[in-house]
Design a protein around this motif. Structure first.
Motif, PDB file in Angstrom:
ATOM      1  N   ARG A 187       0.864  -1.170   0.000  1.00  0.00           N
ATOM      2  CA  ARG A 187       0.000   0.000   0.000  1.00  0.00           C
ATOM      3  C   ARG A 187       0.909   1.230   0.000  1.00  0.00           C
ATOM      4  O   ARG A 187       1.962   1.225   0.639  1.00  0.00           O
ATOM      5  CB  ARG A 187      -0.867   0.017   1.264  1.00  0.00           C
ATOM      6  CG  ARG A 187      -1.946  -1.047   1.289  1.00  0.00           C
ATOM      7  CD  ARG A 187      -2.534  -1.226   2.665  1.00  0.00           C
ATOM      8  NE  ARG A 187      -3.339  -0.087   3.096  1.00  0.00           N
ATOM      9  CZ  ARG A 187      -4.643   0.046   2.841  1.00  0.00           C
ATOM     10  NH1 ARG A 187      -5.276  -0.884   2.171  1.00  0.00           N
ATOM     11  NH2 ARG A 187      -5.299   1.093   3.272  1.00  0.00           N
ATOM     12  N   GLY A 188       0.477   2.263  -0.708  1.00  0.00           N
ATOM     13  CA  GLY A 188       1.335   3.447  -0.821  1.00  0.00           C
ATOM     14  C   GLY A 188       1.252   4.347   0.394  1.00  0.00           C
ATOM     15  O   GLY A 188       0.945   5.530   0.272  1.00  0.00           O
ATOM     16  N   VAL A 189       1.548   3.795   1.547  1.00  0.00           N
ATOM     17  CA  VAL A 189       1.530   4.626   2.752  1.00  0.00           C
ATOM     18  C   VAL A 189       2.896   5.252   2.965  1.00  0.00           C
ATOM     19  O   VAL A 189       3.919   4.718   2.557  1.00  0.00           O
ATOM     20  CB  VAL A 189       1.107   3.847   4.029  1.00  0.00           C
ATOM     21  CG1 VAL A 189      -0.338   3.434   3.965  1.00  0.00           C
ATOM     22  CG2 VAL A 189       2.013   2.665   4.260  1.00  0.00           C
ATOM     23  N   CYS A 205      -3.267   8.755   2.671  1.00  0.00           N
ATOM     24  CA  CYS A 205      -2.876   7.344   2.740  1.00  0.00           C
ATOM     25  C   CYS A 205      -3.399   6.715   4.017  1.00  0.00           C
ATOM     26  O   CYS A 205      -3.441   5.498   4.149  1.00  0.00           O
ATOM     27  CB  CYS A 205      -1.366   7.184   2.631  1.00  0.00           C
ATOM     28  SG  CYS A 205      -0.438   7.465   4.160  1.00  0.00           S
ATOM     29  N   LEU A 240       2.511  -4.636  -8.103  1.00  0.00           N
ATOM     30  CA  LEU A 240       1.743  -3.726  -8.962  1.00  0.00           C
ATOM     31  C   LEU A 240       1.764  -4.158 -10.426  1.00  0.00           C
ATOM     32  O   LEU A 240       0.718  -4.149 -11.085  1.00  0.00           O
ATOM     33  CB  LEU A 240       2.193  -2.266  -8.784  1.00  0.00           C
ATOM     34  CG  LEU A 240       1.277  -1.460  -7.848  1.00  0.00           C
ATOM     35  CD1 LEU A 240       1.290  -1.984  -6.440  1.00  0.00           C
ATOM     36  CD2 LEU A 240       1.590   0.022  -7.878  1.00  0.00           C
ATOM     37  N   GLY A 273      -5.345  -5.647   0.804  1.00  0.00           N
ATOM     38  CA  GLY A 273      -4.971  -4.307   1.253  1.00  0.00           C
ATOM     39  C   GLY A 273      -4.399  -3.464   0.126  1.00  0.00           C
ATOM     40  O   GLY A 273      -4.715  -2.285  -0.011  1.00  0.00           O
ATOM     41  N   VAL A 274      -3.572  -4.087  -0.698  1.00  0.00           N
ATOM     42  CA  VAL A 274      -2.973  -3.350  -1.810  1.00  0.00           C
ATOM     43  C   VAL A 274      -4.035  -3.007  -2.851  1.00  0.00           C
ATOM     44  O   VAL A 274      -4.123  -1.866  -3.308  1.00  0.00           O
ATOM     45  CB  VAL A 274      -1.817  -4.167  -2.443  1.00  0.00           C
ATOM     46  CG1 VAL A 274      -1.298  -3.483  -3.705  1.00  0.00           C
ATOM     47  CG2 VAL A 274      -0.685  -4.337  -1.435  1.00  0.00           C
ATOM     48  N   PHE A 294      -6.222  -0.156  -1.834  1.00  0.00           N
ATOM     49  CA  PHE A 294      -5.576   1.143  -1.635  1.00  0.00           C
ATOM     50  C   PHE A 294      -5.620   2.007  -2.898  1.00  0.00           C
ATOM     51  O   PHE A 294      -5.735   3.221  -2.816  1.00  0.00           O
ATOM     52  CB  PHE A 294      -4.111   0.939  -1.220  1.00  0.00           C
ATOM     53  CG  PHE A 294      -3.398   2.230  -0.905  1.00  0.00           C
ATOM     54  CD1 PHE A 294      -3.470   2.792   0.359  1.00  0.00           C
ATOM     55  CD2 PHE A 294      -2.653   2.896  -1.877  1.00  0.00           C
ATOM     56  CE1 PHE A 294      -2.830   3.986   0.660  1.00  0.00           C
ATOM     57  CE2 PHE A 294      -2.007   4.090  -1.588  1.00  0.00           C
ATOM     58  CZ  PHE A 294      -2.097   4.631  -0.316  1.00  0.00           C
ATOM     59  N   TYR A 295      -5.521   1.359  -4.060  1.00  0.00           N
ATOM     60  CA  TYR A 295      -5.327   2.112  -5.303  1.00  0.00           C
ATOM     61  C   TYR A 295      -6.628   2.268  -6.088  1.00  0.00           C
ATOM     62  O   TYR A 295      -7.364   1.305  -6.262  1.00  0.00           O
ATOM     63  CB  TYR A 295      -4.283   1.408  -6.179  1.00  0.00           C
ATOM     64  CG  TYR A 295      -2.918   1.356  -5.533  1.00  0.00           C
ATOM     65  CD1 TYR A 295      -2.045   2.445  -5.620  1.00  0.00           C
ATOM     66  CD2 TYR A 295      -2.503   0.246  -4.816  1.00  0.00           C
ATOM     67  CE1 TYR A 295      -0.798   2.410  -5.022  1.00  0.00           C
ATOM     68  CE2 TYR A 295      -1.248   0.203  -4.212  1.00  0.00           C
ATOM     69  CZ  TYR A 295      -0.401   1.286  -4.314  1.00  0.00           C
ATOM     70  OH  TYR A 295       0.826   1.256  -3.723  1.00  0.00           O
TER      71      TYR A 295
END
Lengths: 505, 151
Positions: A275-277, A432, B25, B59-60, B63-64
């Motif tokens: 995740r882009g945190v 985020c 990704l 989770g990933v 998130f996007y």
């Protein structure tokens, strides 16, 4: 007859592809020999699609073109703009980073070399890593992504950090509204970014590079990927960069629509597949970056400016600018303007000159009310601040920032309370979620501004208090700088925040 | 789609990204490209391949903005909501298009023709309002040009 048609996505968005096909079709129908060369954009977006015809070595401009104008163009009866480089918007610029953009076919490596490309890399190959770092320090180059940190110091840290693997990461997650310089250079002169990254690799001892490129830029992704393929085939990238015996190769990584990934630590997390945190600093990415290794994270424009610094010398670059802001900045003029586009100029030009003279004021013809400089985290500046010279410290002194040098102009119909609300809403959408002031603060910010809109004057103090908390307590610039547009809007346009209860009802 | 077909496609995607540093990704983008969304059944396969938990994969994905768990319309229309486009009437354009299609942000028309999503900047800030239909960009967009692009 040589005809140049941009393939830049702004030009395409305004119909450049249809114009290019009409030219090819029209030429065939007339039986005349026309070579159509697709280039990047000159940056004069209000003239796009801007077609150029070369006559006696001079390129004459025609635009904005439509397919219906093509017959007259081919017959030589179409009224033109004269030599493109004499158009005042272009003639006034100092094009260093963007020298080739709009001039050459972005994927023609020979044209790139014929216009000064690879000179810088060849020079860097003959230098030690420390000499390269020193040259960048001497140029005074500072991070063009927004923070303005001296690039040479960052490189020095990575140079000095011992590791078996180091990385060069290019931040091409250009999410700030009003900015498109990264997109333009990647679409219009991708080899300059590749060359800059290769020089960075030689400087710090990194053999691998990544470009983290936002998914909202499909055209830039296509051009960059093709440029990498060509660069590899021609020995610019790979195990033996231009015969130097030293290795550097790179890869494009496509983002996934998260604004916060433009923040360098969240970008690194995203590249690692998380995740882009945001990560807490220290450790700095220069010490523990991608996969925990020393990593240079630089903006596209910072890296794309490196080749010209090595081509012409650090001193040549440093001779431009104002105070501690050395060199040039590609200012992107956008929003409600008569002449929008990219204007590369030495630091120091007053903001008002950019807005009124260069851009010609608003497209709507109404008075300018506000200018937001530096993207969604930049302050809204009123015409009273137009004397401010365009440079890092000077904008800081006005409670603003130049960021990535986007200048978005609004006319007097803009409702600054709504713009402040949007800033908070945007922060809430893109947060985020790691730190509370940003995650919760932005949501409460929207609610508080709604209270002000309903005539609750007491909510104004609450908003200031909330903004102070976000500024002091947020981990990164998203939560930390969202108060800039919010508070500047409230400070500079109190009339938009003075809503009576009756009016709201 | 059968489980076998999914497994086969996923295996091909994993092979393509084998050896990459941080393959998550790139894998998810490939899944999106192959299926138009990320099927629930792909999540455990990704978790297995990367030797991480399913929750981490979830989770990933969540998130996007780009990664979706549900299929979308045949066209995806993105309209820029950011400041530069707002300065030239972007908000009014978005509202008009959403009203015309009878949708809210993120909605898909009942016939499955188009999904409308907000986007925050397409880098077309000097020729706004900007929109994108699939991968095709539109500058100085209005209701007509957007409708033409969707046709």
């Amino acid at each position: 007859m040589k005809v140049y048609v941009p393939r830049d996505s702004a030009a395409k968005a305004l119909g450049a592809d249809a114009v290019a096909s009409a030219i090819a079709y029209g030429a065939e129908a007339r039986g005349i020999d026309v070579t159509v060369i697709r280039t990047g954009s000159r940056g004069m977006v209000w003239l796009e699609p801007l077609v150029e015809v070369e006559r006696d070595g001079v390129r004459h401009g025609y635009g904005p073109m439509t397919p219906a104008d093509v017959p007259a163009l081919l017959d030589g009866t179409l009224d033109g703009l004269g030599p493109v480089e004499e158009i005042p918007f272009f003639a006034r610029q100092t094009r260093l980073t963007f020298a080739r953009c709009g001039v050459i076919d972005p994927l023609d490596l020979d044209a790139y070399a014929a216009h000064g490309g690879l000179v810088g890399l060849r020079r860097a190959i003959a230098m030690t890593g420390q000499q390269i770092v020193d040259e960048v320090k001497d140029s005074g180059l500072r991070g063009r992504g927004g923070a303005g940190f001296p690039t040479g110091i960052k490189w020095q840290t990575v140079h000095d950090a011992p590791a078996d693997q180091k990385y060069i990461v290019c931040n091409a997650d250009e999410g700030d509204s009003g900015t498109f310089a990264d997109r333009m250079i990647m679409e219009g002169d991708p080899f300059t970014l590749i060359e800059g990254m290769a020089i960075a690799g030689l400087a710090v001892g990194a053999t691998r590079g990544y470009v983290y490129l936002r998914s909202e830029y499909p055209d830039a992704i296509t051009v960059m990927q093709e440029a990498l393929r060509i660069g590899r085939a021609r020995g610019l990238l790979g195990a033996d960069v231009l015969g130097s015996g030293r290795a550097f190769d790179m890869e494009i990584r496509v983002g996934a629509g998260a604004y916060v990934c433009g923040e360098e630590t969240s970008l690194l997390n995203s590249m690692e597949g998380k995740r882009g945190v945001v990560r807490a600093k220290p450790p700095l990415p220069a010490i523990e970056g991608f996969l925990g290794r020393p990593t240079v994270v630089n903006n596209v424009i910072s890296l794309a400016t490196v080749p010209v610094i090595f081509e012409r010398g650090a001193q040549h670059y440093a001779d431009f600018g104002l105070g501690r802001s050395r060199g040039t900045m590609p200012v992107q003029i956008a929003g409600n303007v008569k002449r929008g586009g990219l204007f590369e100029t030495a630091f120091g030009l007053p903001l008002g000159e950019l807005v009124e003279d260069v851009a010609g004021g608003t497209a709507s013809g109404r008075p300018v009310k506000a200018v937001q400089v530096g993207g969604p985290l930049g302050a809204y500046m009123p015409p009273e601040t137009f004397e401010t010279p365009f440079a890092y410290e000077e904008f800081d002194g006005q409670g603003g920032l130049i960021g990535h040098a986007g200048v978005v102009v609004f006319d007097d119909t803009a409702d600054m309370l709504q713009m402040a609300r949007f800033a908070m809403e945007f922060c809430a959408v893109e947060s985020c979620g790691k730190c509370t002031p940003c995650r919760i603060g932005a949501v409460r910010g929207v609610e508080t501004i709604d209270r002000i809109a309903e005539g609750d004057a007491a909510a104004k103090d609450l908003l200031v208090d909330l903004c102070d908390t976000m500024t002091d307590g947020s981990l990164c610039a998203l939560g930390g700088l969202t108060p800039y547009p919010v508070l500047s809007a409230m400070r500079n346009y109190p009339e938009d925040f003075a809503r009576s209860k009756e009016a709201a009802e | 789609m059968s489980d076998a077909a999914l497994t086969e496609t996923m295996a091909e995607i994993f092979a393509r990204h084998r050896g990459r540093e941080g393959p998550m990704l790139p894998i998810l983008h490939s899944v999106m490209e192959a299926f138009g969304h990320i099927p629930e059944a792909a999540v455990p396969l990704i978790a297995d391949d990367l030797n991480i938990g399913r929750a981490e994969v979830h989770g990933v994905i969540s998130f996007y903005h780009d990664f979706r768990k549900e299929p979308v319309g045949r066209h995806v229309l993105k309209i820029c909501r950011a400041e530069a486009c707002q300065a030239v009437g972007g908000a009014a354009l978005s509202q008009a298009v959403l009203d015309k299609l009878g949708l809210d942000w993120g909605g898909t028309t009942p016939d499955g023709r188009v999904t409308v999503e907000p986007v925050y900047c397409l880098g077309l800030c000097a020729c706004g309002p900007a929109a994108m239909v699939d991968d095709r960009v539109i500058g100085r967009a209005d209701e007509t040009t957007i409708e033409e692009a969707l046709a």
